[in-house]
Scaffold this motif. Structure first.
Motif, PDB file in Angstrom:
ATOM      1  N   LEU A 174       0.824  -1.207   0.000  1.00 20.88           N
ATOM      2  CA  LEU A 174       0.000   0.000   0.000  1.00 20.88           C
ATOM      3  C   LEU A 174       0.858   1.257   0.000  1.00 20.88           C
ATOM      4  CD1 LEU A 174      -2.944   0.917   0.054  1.00 20.88           C
ATOM      5  CD2 LEU A 174      -2.838   0.890   2.533  1.00 20.88           C
ATOM      6  N   SER A 175       1.987   1.223   0.686  1.00 21.24           N
ATOM      7  CA  SER A 175       2.847   2.407   0.750  1.00 21.24           C
ATOM      8  C   SER A 175       3.502   2.729  -0.600  1.00 21.24           C
ATOM      9  CB  SER A 175       3.923   2.222   1.820  1.00 21.24           C
ATOM     10  OG  SER A 175       4.844   1.229   1.436  1.00 21.24           O
ATOM     11  N   TYR A 226      -4.130   5.117  -4.035  1.00 25.45           N
ATOM     12  CA  TYR A 226      -3.830   4.954  -2.620  1.00 25.45           C
ATOM     13  C   TYR A 226      -5.035   5.346  -1.761  1.00 25.45           C
ATOM     14  CZ  TYR A 226      -1.787   5.762   1.964  1.00 25.45           C
ATOM     15  OH  TYR A 226      -1.543   5.736   3.304  1.00 25.45           O
ATOM     16  N   SER A 227      -5.595   6.515  -2.000  1.00 27.58           N
ATOM     17  CA  SER A 227      -6.733   6.990  -1.206  1.00 27.58           C
ATOM     18  C   SER A 227      -7.957   6.102  -1.401  1.00 27.58           C
ATOM     19  CB  SER A 227      -7.084   8.426  -1.577  1.00 27.58           C
ATOM     20  OG  SER A 227      -6.046   9.280  -1.220  1.00 27.58           O
ATOM     21  N   ASN A 228      -8.189   5.676  -2.631  1.00 26.76           N
ATOM     22  CA  ASN A 228      -9.338   4.809  -2.906  1.00 26.76           C
ATOM     23  C   ASN A 228      -9.206   3.466  -2.201  1.00 26.76           C
ATOM     24  OD1 ASN A 228     -10.367   6.820  -4.538  1.00 26.76           O
ATOM     25  ND2 ASN A 228      -9.613   5.899  -6.431  1.00 26.76           N
ATOM     26  N   LEU A 229      -8.001   2.892  -2.217  1.00 26.94           N
ATOM     27  CA  LEU A 229      -7.778   1.614  -1.541  1.00 26.94           C
ATOM     28  C   LEU A 229      -7.909   1.757  -0.037  1.00 26.94           C
ATOM     29  CD1 LEU A 229      -4.795   0.350  -3.677  1.00 26.94           C
ATOM     30  CD2 LEU A 229      -7.006  -0.787  -3.458  1.00 26.94           C
ATOM     31  N   LYS A 230      -7.339   2.817   0.510  1.00 27.36           N
ATOM     32  CA  LYS A 230      -7.416   3.051   1.953  1.00 27.36           C
ATOM     33  C   LYS A 230      -8.865   3.223   2.394  1.00 27.36           C
ATOM     34  CE  LYS A 230      -6.274   6.904   3.795  1.00 27.36           C
ATOM     35  NZ  LYS A 230      -5.712   8.126   4.253  1.00 27.36           N
ATOM     36  N   GLY A 247      -3.043  -6.117  -4.223  1.00 27.66           N
ATOM     37  CA  GLY A 247      -2.163  -5.990  -5.379  1.00 27.66           C
ATOM     38  C   GLY A 247      -2.906  -5.698  -6.654  1.00 27.66           C
ATOM     39  N   HIS A 248      -2.137  -5.477  -7.718  1.00 29.57           N
ATOM     40  CA  HIS A 248      -2.697  -5.229  -9.040  1.00 29.57           C
ATOM     41  C   HIS A 248      -3.353  -6.502  -9.550  1.00 29.57           C
ATOM     42  CE1 HIS A 248      -2.884  -4.161 -13.302  1.00 29.57           C
ATOM     43  NE2 HIS A 248      -2.885  -2.904 -12.865  1.00 29.57           N
TER      44      HIS A 248
END
Length: 84
Positions: free
Chosen positions: A15-16, A23-27, A77-78
């Motif tokens: 994630l980092s 990043y924001s969408n996943l978080k 992951g992708h």
């Protein structure tokens, strides 16, 4: 009922390395699982006791423990690399 969300070290590391806006969408998607562990579009994975949700080109794989209200994020992951 609010679930506790637990992330594996590998998930935090992946994630980092992800750039915005993913990043924001996943978080946000990870923290939304605390309120609704089975959102629209989630799928049960075959061959293991885990679920996945899609966020753009990324997949979040997680396990739900309803007895202790815990969601364990086990992989992220992708879409091309996550199922290997």
């Amino acid at each position: 009922m609010t679930y506790q969300v637990s992330l594996k070290k590998r998930v935090i590391k992946v994630l980092s390395k992800i750039n915005e806006p993913y990043y924001s969408n996943l978080k946000d998607a990870i923290f939304d699982l605390a309120e609704n562990p089975r959102p629209v579009g989630y799928k049960k994975l075959k061959g293991r006791d885990a679920y996945r949700i899609r966020v753009a080109d990324y997949r979040i794989i997680y396990e739900i423990n309803d007895e202790i209200l815990l969601i364990d994020i086990i992989d992220l992951g992708h879409r091309k690399e996550i199922y290997k």
